[in-house]
Design a protein around this motif. Sequence first.
Motif: not given
Lengths: 65, 567
Positions: B541-550
Motif C-alpha cells: 500500500d505504499q508509493a514505490w519511492y517509499l518502499r525500500p526497493a524503490g
Amino acid sequence: MGPDIRLPLGAMFALLGVLLSVFGLTSSPATYAPALGINVNLWWGLVLLAFGALMLWLGLRARRR
Amino acid sequence: MHPATIDWLIMAVYFGFVLGVGFALRRYMKTSSDYFLSGRSIPAWVAGLAFLSANLGAQEVIGMAASGAKYGMATSHFYWVGAIPAMVFLGVFMMPFYYGSKARSVPEYLKLRFDEKTRALNAISFAVMTVFSSGISMYAMGLLLHLLLGWDFSLSVWLSALIVLGYILLGGLTSAIYNEVLQFFLIVFGFTPLVYLGLKDVGGWTGLTARLAHVASVQGYAPQAWSSTWRELGHASANPMGVEWFGVLMGLGFVLSFGYWCTDFLVVQRAMAAHSMSAARRTPLIAAVPKMLFPFLVIVPGMIAIASTLGGGSSGFALPHKADGSLNYDLSIPLMLGHYFPHGMLGLGLTALLASFMSGMAGNVTAFNTVWTYDIYQAYLHRGASDQHYLSMGRLATVFGIALSVAAAYVANRFNNIMDMLQLLFAFVNAPLFATFLLGMFWKRTTGHAAFFGLLCGTAAAALHHGLTLPRGSVPGIKGGWLDVLHSYPSEMAQNFWTAIWAFCACFVVTALVSLVTRPRPEQELVGLVYSLTARQREPDQAWYLRPAGLAALVLAGAIFLNIAFW
C-alpha cells in the motif's frame, strides 16, 4: 514517542537566523573583507531563519491535527 | 582565532537547546525500552538523519577534510563505494532480521542466531571499543580546541563530557537521536557557506582543478590525480593514496564498508529505534541520500586548502607545517573557518565543529550503555531483575561509560602509542565480522561454534597479515612487519584494505568448514533470523519511492552517477 523534533529544531534555527542577520545588519562592511566582501551573516542568517520558520510551521501544523 | 560576543552567543544558544531537549524528554523515559531503544517510536527521517550523524563524529569531519587535502577527490571512495552500497544492503536485506527478530542490540541478534559465546565475544569487544572511541574523540577535541582557541585541554574534555552526560542521562537514546538531528543540520548549515566561499576564492570548480593539477604535477603525479576518483587507480603508484582499484572495491567497498555499516551497533541502533519495520528499513536508505552529498561538504574543503597551499597563485591561505616538516592536513577545516568566516558565522562554524565532536561521543555512549546493560549486565551479571532495575543500570552505565571515556582521553593524551595499538586491535577484531553475519543471515546451516571460531580465526588472520607486511617507507613495529616482512605495500591504506580482505576470507572459510562438521540448529528455531526461513517483507500500500526497493534503486543510481560524473 517524545515531542515533535521539528519544534526545537525550528526554534533553534529561527533564533540563530535572527541573531546572525541582526548582527549582519549592524556590523560594518569592513568585517566582511575575509568573506570576499559578502555579508554572509545577513544572507545566511536569513536562510537559517527561513529554514527554522519552515520547520516550526510543519511541526505546529502536525500538532494541530 | 578569538571568538567575539556574537560567536559565544551562538554557541550558548546551541548548548541551551541541547540540554533543553534532554530536559523535555525526561518525562518520556519510563521503561528500559524507552531509554535504550526510544520505545521503537522514531519516524524514518529522524532515525535516518541520526544514523548519519552518529557516524559524523569529529574524526570523520576533520579526517575526511585532511584526506581530501592529502589524496584529493579519490577520498570520496569512502562515501560512494565505502558507504552507500553497504547502507543499501543493510536497509534492503539485513534490517528485516535485526528489526524482525526483536533483538535489542546487534550482540543480542548474534545470541538469537548463534549462541552465548559469540554474543559475549562481540558484546565485550564492542563495549571496550566504544568507550575508547569516545575517549579518542574527546582527546581530538581537546587538542584542537587548545590549538585553535587556546582552551585548556581538561576544561574542553570535562565540559563536553558533562554536556553529553547531561542530555543522555535525561533523555536516553531519544535525546541522543534528537540532538543528532540538530547536529546534522548545524554541520550542513555551518559548512555549506564555507565551501561556497572557498570555491569562489579559488575560482570555482575550474579554478580548483587547475590548481590541483599544479599540486599533482609538483609531486610527480598525472594532472588529474587530485580531482578524479577512478582515473588514476589503475596502478598504486599513479595516485597519492597508493591503492589500486581492486583493493578499493574489495577491501574498502566490500569488507570494510559492509563490516562497519551493517554490523556496527552504533549506527544500527538508530534504525532499530524506528517506529515500524518499514521505517527501520528506510532509515539507512534515507541516510544514504545526504551521505552521498557529504564529500562536497567535508572533502572539498580539504581540496581547497591544499590548492591554496601548494597550487600556486596568491589568494587564500596556507596550511601550516608540523614539527616533522609535513603539512598539518588536519587543520584544513578549522583554519578555513578562521580565514573566511567573519564573527557571527565563525560562531556557527565552531558550533558545527563542536556539534560533530559531541555527536560522535554521544553515539558511542548510547551504544555502550545499551550493550553493557542488555548484553553484559543482564546476560551474565544479574539476570531476571525488574525493568526499572535495568533502566537505572542504563543511567549508571551512562555515567561510568563517560567517566571511562574521559580517562581514555587522558591516556591518549599521555601515551599516544597505546591508543594506536588499541585502534589496531579493534581493526583486527572488526575486520572479519561481516563474514559471520553474511553466512549467519543467508545460510541456515551456519552454526554457533563455526561463527565463534570463524571470528577468532579472522582476527588472527588480520593480525598475522599485519605482522607479515609493511607499507613502503615504514619501519617494522606499529605499522606492521612485527613478525617478518614478507611483502611490502605501496601505502598504509593498501595494507589496511588487504588486511581486511584476508581477515574476511579466513573467517568465511573457517566458518563454512566448521559449520559442515558441527550440528546445525533445528530450522524452527531460526525462523525470522535467516533469509530462507523468513517471510518476505511486503508493503503493497505504499508509493514505490517509499518502499525500500524503490528507494534503494534511486540511491544506487545516484551513487553510480556520482562515480561516473567525477570519474
